[in-house]
Write an enzyme that holds these catalytic residues in place. Structure first.
Site, PDB file in Angstrom:
ATOM      1  N   HIS A 153      36.864  40.066  38.187  1.00 36.99           N
ATOM      2  CA  HIS A 153      36.804  39.932  39.644  1.00 36.99           C
ATOM      3  C   HIS A 153      36.518  38.477  40.021  1.00 36.99           C
ATOM      4  O   HIS A 153      36.120  37.662  39.179  1.00 36.99           O
ATOM      5  CB  HIS A 153      35.733  40.854  40.228  1.00 36.99           C
ATOM      6  CG  HIS A 153      34.341  40.515  39.808  1.00 36.99           C
ATOM      7  ND1 HIS A 153      33.261  40.601  40.653  1.00 36.99           N
ATOM      8  CD2 HIS A 153      33.828  40.091  38.615  1.00 36.99           C
ATOM      9  CE1 HIS A 153      32.155  40.258  40.012  1.00 36.99           C
ATOM     10  NE2 HIS A 153      32.472  39.937  38.777  1.00 36.99           N
TER      11      HIS A 153
ATOM     12  N   HIS B 149      33.698  44.907  48.287  1.00 31.71           N
ATOM     13  CA  HIS B 149      34.027  44.102  47.103  1.00 31.71           C
ATOM     14  C   HIS B 149      34.949  44.905  46.205  1.00 31.71           C
ATOM     15  O   HIS B 149      34.915  46.135  46.196  1.00 31.71           O
ATOM     16  CB  HIS B 149      32.762  43.710  46.338  1.00 31.71           C
ATOM     17  CG  HIS B 149      33.034  42.716  45.247  1.00 31.71           C
ATOM     18  ND1 HIS B 149      33.252  41.384  45.504  1.00 31.71           N
ATOM     19  CD2 HIS B 149      33.151  42.857  43.900  1.00 31.71           C
ATOM     20  CE1 HIS B 149      33.476  40.743  44.367  1.00 31.71           C
ATOM     21  NE2 HIS B 149      33.432  41.627  43.375  1.00 31.71           N
TER      22      HIS B 149
ATOM     23  N   CYS C 170      38.027  38.055  46.285  1.00 29.33           N
ATOM     24  CA  CYS C 170      38.072  39.265  45.452  1.00 29.33           C
ATOM     25  C   CYS C 170      39.325  40.089  45.683  1.00 29.33           C
ATOM     26  O   CYS C 170      40.027  40.455  44.727  1.00 29.33           O
ATOM     27  CB  CYS C 170      36.816  40.106  45.665  1.00 29.33           C
ATOM     28  SG  CYS C 170      36.683  40.922  47.258  1.00 29.33           S
TER      29      CYS C 170
END
Length: 339
Positions: A315, A303, A255
């Site tokens: 993402h 994240h 990510c």
């Protein structure tokens, strides 16, 4: 990791290949409502898998911090070693100069006691004594003081380098520890998933891949500047690429690695971790998010995705799910950073 209800759209890399954030997406639980009612007996198993994925995220963020620190320390140690080598060369040259002077004095019938410093095991102690002798010349005193200073600096630099090496070793051990933790969590999650009946496993797999890689309706939102536009274009070019732990492209991403790669195309160097990326720019309300903004999730920013407009982010979710679009509200604690 807990199940998170999908919200309505708003306006708002041991191995260097494992040097960065795992960032396993909790959106795997977002679509569990699609699982048939017969799956109820296995809800606890799916919830445990989600929890293990979230714990793996947190361990990975700790891994990334330790790995970043190790990289920084390696550079510091290298710089210190270069500086020590240069200082040692300088001291050797100073000793050679004073040695030539001693040889000349010896041939002329005497050796200035101060020059015995060259052969002393304790230059500081000798210099303190020699300074009291009136036979030491002003020039020689200056040369000796310079040598004394250089030797003290060298000793200090060696001590600092030793400390940095010790810290580097500690950081390397931390990297290995966090890596083992991540691998253990993921292995346990895979074991639990494999224990599900085939229909349940298939349903879970469908739910965990519920994001879209096609272009959603972005509502005509445009990046606010050329830099953000370049980053968004790069992120879109990565759609469909696999999640690869520790990777920063171009064939795979985690990510935070996707954000690093995307903004690198815009000429911007981002921190490697999602936590660092949260503070890589100005914080803005989610309601004011613009394409190119970074969106980090949870209180620990474990994240990160990129806002692209009309309540959507791009993402790299987690292993098994490719780079894709998802609603910005897919996880709790969204914080928006404008780079």
């Amino acid at each position: 990791m807990r199940s998170h209800r999908r919200l309505a759209s708003t306006s708002s890399g041991f191995d260097r290949g494992a040097s960065a954030a795992l960032c396993v997406l909790t959106a795997t639980a977002a679509a569990l409502g699609a699982v048939p009612a017969t799956a109820a007996p296995h809800d606890d198993t799916r919830a445990e898998v989600d929890r293990l994925y979230e714990e793996a995220e947190k361990a990975t963020e700790a891994y990334n911090k330790a790995d970043e620190r190790a990289d920084s320390l390696k550079k510091q140690v290298g710089t210190a070693q270069d500086r020590i080598a240069r200082q040692q060369d300088r001291i050797n040259a100073m000793r050679e100069t004073l040695g030539s002077l001693a040889g000349a004095q010896y041939r002329s019938g005497g050796l200035d006691p101060s020059l015995a410093l060259l052969f002393s095991d304790d230059p500081d102690d000798y210099l303190d004594k020699a300074a009291a002798l009136d036979r030491i010349t002003a020039h020689q005193a200056g040369e000796l003081k310079d040598l004394q200073t250089a030797m003290r600096e060298l000793a200090q630099e060696r001590a600092e380098a030793a400390g940095q090496l010790a810290e580097l070793e500690k950081s390397r051990k931390a990297v290995a520890h966090h890596k083992r933790t991540v691998e253990k969590k993921l292995a346990e999650a895979r074991r639990l998933l494999n224990s599900l009946p085939s229909e349940e496993r298939a349903a879970y797999d469908r739910a965990s891949r519920s994001g879209r890689d096609e272009m959603p309706d972005l509502g005509g939102a445009l990046p606010p500047n050329a830099r953000a536009a370049a980053a968004v274009a790069a992120a879109r070019a990565a759609l469909g690429k696999p999640y690869v732990w520790g990777a920063t492209g171009p064939s795979g991403f985690d990510c935070s690695g996707l954000m690093v790669w995307s903004y690198r195309h815009a000429g911007v160097s981002l921190p490697r971790t999602s936590q660092g990326q949260r503070y890589a720019g100005r914080q803005v309300p989610l309601s004011q998010a613009q394409p190119g903004d970074l969106v980090t999730y949870r209180g620990d920013a474990s994240h990160v995705g990129m806002y692209v407009g009309n309540g959507q982010v791009i993402h790299a979710p987690y292993p098994g799910a490719p780079v894709r679009y998802d609603p910005v509200g897919m996880m709790p604690g969204a914080t928006v950073t404008r780079v």
